[in-house]
Design an enzyme around this catalytic site. Structure first.
Site, short mmCIF file in Angstrom:
data_model
loop_
_atom_site.label_atom_id
_atom_site.label_comp_id
_atom_site.label_asym_id
_atom_site.label_seq_id
_atom_site.Cartn_x
_atom_site.Cartn_y
_atom_site.Cartn_z
N SER A 157 0.82 -1.21 0.00
CA SER A 157 0.00 0.00 0.00
C SER A 157 0.86 1.26 0.00
CB SER A 157 -0.92 0.02 1.23
OG SER A 157 -1.76 -1.10 1.23
N GLN A 158 0.25 2.34 -0.49
CA GLN A 158 0.88 3.67 -0.47
C GLN A 158 1.17 4.05 0.98
OE1 GLN A 158 -1.75 6.44 -2.35
NE2 GLN A 158 -0.55 8.22 -1.74
#
Ligand code: SAM
Length: 218
Positions: A67-68
């Site tokens: 994930s970011q």
């Protein structure tokens, strides 16, 4: 090849990332500190060092992503993790989010559906000397044999709020979960306030890979 060397250059890049995430609105000092502590490049191939410190999701194989960083920080902030918490993360993926959670409490359970990613993450935890409780299986049903949890974090987009997860929360426990269609999900925080009573708070929209399994997308 994995690169477990954390130099001043890496630390500098990480500080830059933390500054960016702070500018985007993350205010919890403990979360920012965790982000500054965990070397995100440990989860990347050496060739992708620059990408490790950009605020972007990145492919980890098997059609999945790490994930970011902003999303990781956002979910972690909403979860309000305390030292005494018992946390369940659904969707181990690369193990990065789990490593962030481990900065906040030693009691982290994490479950991954994909066998290849599960084994890869296990190796990663070992290399980093981290000791979460790891499980291979369908996390859309939670982890009933180890419930209840004070905090549950879902790191894949769900079509519904699985009732099985609500039942695995302690009284006062919180579930953070992105819910919507496969294109866009709203971040929700559910708090168990009674045996059959829950409150729901709605936050920003995100785009996650789909939660698979019985309570997820088929
Ligand atoms: N938390 C991860 C990290 O830090 O790298 C990123 C998670 S990735 C966006 C979503 C992960 O959820 C994928 O690894 C995917 O295989 C996993 N997943 C999807 N459905 C699942 C399920 N029912 N149970 C457990 N894991 C699931």
């Amino acid at each position: 090849m994995l690169m477990l060397l954390d130099t001043y250059r890496h630390k500098g890049m990480r500080k830059g990332l933390v500054r960016l995430v702070h500018e985007k609105g993350i205010r919890d000092i403990k979360v920012l500190k965790a982000l500054e502590t965990v070397p995100r490049h440990f989860f990347f191939d050496k060739a992708f060092l620059e990408q490790a410190y950009q605020d972007k999701a990145f492919p980890i194989g098997e059609g999945q992503t790490i994930s970011q960083p902003y999303t990781v920080a956002y979910q972690t902030e909403l979860l309000e993790v305390e030292l005494q918490d018992k946390v369940l993360e659904i969707g181990t993926g690369s193990g990065y989010q789990c490593s962030i959670l481990l900065q906040l409490t030693p009691n982290v359970y994490t479950i991954e559906y994909n066998e290849v990613l599960f084994h890869k993450a296990q190796k990663q935890f070992q290399l980093m000397g981290l000791t979460p409780f790891t499980f291979l299986g369908d996390g859309s049903e939670g982890l009933p044999q180890h419930a209840p949890f004070t905090k549950i974090l879902v790191t894949a987009g769900a079509p519904i709020i699985p009732k099985t997860l609500l039942r695995q929360l302690t009284l006062g426990g919180k579930l953070v979960i992105p819910v919507g269609d496969t294109g866009l999900q709203k971040m929700l925080r559910i708090t168990r306030v009674g045996e059959d009573e829950f409150t729901k708070e709605e936050f920003d929209n995100f785009k996650f890979v789909p939660l698979l399994g019985k309570q997820g997308w088929k």
